[in-house]
Design a protein around this motif. Structure first.
Motif, PDB file in Angstrom:
ATOM      1  N   THR A  22      -9.009  -2.306   4.707  1.00  0.00           N
ATOM      2  CA  THR A  22     -10.207  -2.398   3.880  1.00  0.00           C
ATOM      3  C   THR A  22     -11.272  -3.316   4.469  1.00  0.00           C
ATOM      4  N   ASP A  23     -10.922  -4.060   5.501  1.00  0.00           N
ATOM      5  CA  ASP A  23     -11.865  -4.955   6.173  1.00  0.00           C
ATOM      6  C   ASP A  23     -11.487  -4.940   7.658  1.00  0.00           C
ATOM      7  N   GLY A  76     -11.341   0.636  -1.025  1.00  0.00           N
ATOM      8  CA  GLY A  76     -10.333   0.453  -2.059  1.00  0.00           C
ATOM      9  C   GLY A  76      -8.991   0.046  -1.506  1.00  0.00           C
ATOM     10  N   PRO A  77      -8.019  -0.105  -2.412  1.00  0.00           N
ATOM     11  CA  PRO A  77      -6.690  -0.528  -1.966  1.00  0.00           C
ATOM     12  C   PRO A  77      -6.039   0.518  -1.070  1.00  0.00           C
ATOM     13  N   VAL A  78      -5.290   0.035  -0.114  1.00  0.00           N
ATOM     14  CA  VAL A  78      -4.629   0.925   0.834  1.00  0.00           C
ATOM     15  C   VAL A  78      -3.451   1.646   0.183  1.00  0.00           C
ATOM     16  N   SER A  79      -2.706   0.947  -0.670  1.00  0.00           N
ATOM     17  CA  SER A  79      -1.542   1.535  -1.333  1.00  0.00           C
ATOM     18  C   SER A  79      -1.696   1.431  -2.844  1.00  0.00           C
ATOM     19  N   ALA A 121       1.373   1.581  -8.361  1.00  0.00           N
ATOM     20  CA  ALA A 121       2.542   2.253  -8.940  1.00  0.00           C
ATOM     21  C   ALA A 121       3.514   2.684  -7.845  1.00  0.00           C
ATOM     22  N   PHE A 122       2.982   3.170  -6.748  1.00  0.00           N
ATOM     23  CA  PHE A 122       3.837   3.552  -5.617  1.00  0.00           C
ATOM     24  C   PHE A 122       4.584   2.334  -5.093  1.00  0.00           C
ATOM     25  N   LEU A 123       3.866   1.218  -4.911  1.00  0.00           N
ATOM     26  CA  LEU A 123       4.495   0.007  -4.387  1.00  0.00           C
ATOM     27  C   LEU A 123       5.537  -0.556  -5.348  1.00  0.00           C
ATOM     28  N   ALA A 124       5.351  -0.356  -6.636  1.00  0.00           N
ATOM     29  CA  ALA A 124       6.351  -0.805  -7.613  1.00  0.00           C
ATOM     30  C   ALA A 124       7.653  -0.025  -7.440  1.00  0.00           C
ATOM     31  N   ARG A 125       7.539   1.251  -7.096  1.00  0.00           N
ATOM     32  CA  ARG A 125       8.732   2.091  -6.895  1.00  0.00           C
ATOM     33  C   ARG A 125       9.322   1.924  -5.496  1.00  0.00           C
ATOM     34  N   HIS A 126       8.466   1.635  -4.518  1.00  0.00           N
ATOM     35  CA  HIS A 126       8.873   1.543  -3.110  1.00  0.00           C
ATOM     36  C   HIS A 126       8.257   0.275  -2.521  1.00  0.00           C
ATOM     37  N   PRO A 127       8.860  -0.879  -2.733  1.00  0.00           N
ATOM     38  CA  PRO A 127       8.227  -2.143  -2.340  1.00  0.00           C
ATOM     39  C   PRO A 127       8.147  -2.399  -0.839  1.00  0.00           C
ATOM     40  N   GLU A 128       8.862  -1.659  -0.035  1.00  0.00           N
ATOM     41  CA  GLU A 128       8.831  -1.885   1.411  1.00  0.00           C
ATOM     42  C   GLU A 128       8.567  -0.592   2.188  1.00  0.00           C
ATOM     43  N   ASP A 152      -3.715  -6.037   4.637  1.00  0.00           N
ATOM     44  CA  ASP A 152      -3.898  -4.886   3.751  1.00  0.00           C
ATOM     45  C   ASP A 152      -2.590  -4.328   3.220  1.00  0.00           C
ATOM     46  N   GLY A 153      -1.480  -4.983   3.534  1.00  0.00           N
ATOM     47  CA  GLY A 153      -0.191  -4.528   3.038  1.00  0.00           C
ATOM     48  C   GLY A 153       0.539  -3.568   3.947  1.00  0.00           C
ATOM     49  N   ASN A 154      -0.035  -3.238   5.104  1.00  0.00           N
ATOM     50  CA  ASN A 154       0.682  -2.393   6.061  1.00  0.00           C
ATOM     51  C   ASN A 154       1.902  -3.155   6.559  1.00  0.00           C
ATOM     52  N   LEU A 155       3.060  -2.529   6.447  1.00  0.00           N
ATOM     53  CA  LEU A 155       4.315  -3.177   6.825  1.00  0.00           C
ATOM     54  C   LEU A 155       4.770  -2.653   8.173  1.00  0.00           C
ATOM     55  N   LEU A 156       4.888  -3.574   9.137  1.00  0.00           N
ATOM     56  CA  LEU A 156       5.304  -3.227  10.487  1.00  0.00           C
ATOM     57  C   LEU A 156       6.708  -3.739  10.752  1.00  0.00           C
ATOM     58  N   LEU A 157       7.550  -2.857  11.251  1.00  0.00           N
ATOM     59  CA  LEU A 157       8.907  -3.213  11.648  1.00  0.00           C
ATOM     60  C   LEU A 157       8.931  -3.324  13.172  1.00  0.00           C
ATOM     61  N   PHE A 158       9.420  -4.432  13.673  1.00  0.00           N
ATOM     62  CA  PHE A 158       9.616  -4.617  15.114  1.00  0.00           C
ATOM     63  C   PHE A 158      11.118  -4.506  15.334  1.00  0.00           C
ATOM     64  N   ALA A 159      11.552  -3.573  16.166  1.00  0.00           N
ATOM     65  CA  ALA A 159      12.963  -3.267  16.332  1.00  0.00           C
ATOM     66  C   ALA A 159      13.351  -3.260  17.803  1.00  0.00           C
TER      67      ALA A 159
END
Length: 129
Positions: free
Chosen positions: A16-17, A60-63, A66-73, A118-125
């Motif tokens: 968003t920015d 606006g919000p990226v996520s 309600a979706f984040l409440a059901r799928h927090p990660e 912005d809430g984007n979740l990155l996994l480093f593996a």
């Protein structure tokens, strides 16, 4: 006909920015700006080694809450590397806030997670030790 191999994937992260996102990815995660597009810029790519992340400006919000409440990660992108521990230590020294610290997963991979502004979740593996 032989089908050519897939060479890479470049996830698109919604932000968003754009200036704030670029600052996070460049200053905190050590990626470099490959390009920015538009006047004013609404799209950019940041890179580090073989990892390329595209940043797309949205309103606006990226996520959805309600979706984040059901799928927090919900993972936005996975960045693979040989060993996650040294990068985790680098980010720790930079003061990066981790969503999940480095750990060994049940399947043997060493991982950690970072959430961008912005809430984007990155996994480093990486490979297990």
């Amino acid at each position: 006909m032989t089908v050519p191999p897939l060479l890479a994937a470049e996830p698109q992260l919604f932000v968003t920015d754009l200036a704030r996102a670029r600052a996070f990815y460049e200053d905190q995660l050590g990626l470099s700006l490959a390009f920015a597009y538009g006047e004013p810029a609404f799209y950019a790519q940041v890179v580090r080694d073989g990892a390329r992340l595209n940043l797309r400006l949205v309103e606006g919000p990226v996520s959805d809450a309600a979706f984040l409440a059901r799928h927090p990660e919900p993972l936005t992108a996975t960045v693979t590397l040989n060993d996650a521990e040294p990068l985790f230590c680098e980010y720790e020294a930079r003061g990066v806030a981790f969503h999940a610290p480095v750990r060994t997963e049940a399947w043997g991979a060493r991982t950690f997670m970072v959430r961008d502004p912005d809430g984007n979740l990155l996994l480093f593996a990486g490979q297990g030790g």
